[in-house]
Motif scaffolding. Structure first.
Motif: not given
Length: 100
Positions: A74, A78, A81-82
């Motif tokens: 996860q 994340d 994604k950033k």
């Protein structure tokens, strides 16, 4: 005749005593076998209890490893994604810079 009766009585007594000793020996052997079996049963029960406890420990460890991997995955997603957002913002800024 008295001596014959006495000899027969003595012989019968010896046979009875001999039989009793044999029966006692058989009983003692049987008791020893039962005791040995009970000890084996106790050992099997103890081994099974230990195996169950170890299985529970292993299950907890496996669950913790799965949860840790999930958290790491996860966190990586994340971060990806950033990074994608940052790359998109940089590409937009570049387009804006070129247009001006």
């Amino acid at each position: 005749m008295k001596h014959i009766l006495y000899i027969m009585f003595t012989f019968a007594t010896v046979l009875t005593v001999g039989c009793n000793k044999q029966k006692q020996a058989i009983d003692a052997q049987n008791d020893a076998a039962k005791t040995a079996i009970e000890h084996q049963k106790d050992a099997v029960d103890a081994q099974a209890k230990e195996a169950k406890a170890q299985a529970e420990i292993n299950a907890k460890i496996e669950k913790a490893n799965i949860e840790a991997k999930q958290a790491a995955d996860q966190a990586q997603l994340d971060a990806d994604k950033k990074k994608a957002d940052a790359d998109a913002a940089a590409a937009k800024a570049k387009v804006d810079a070129v247009q001006k």
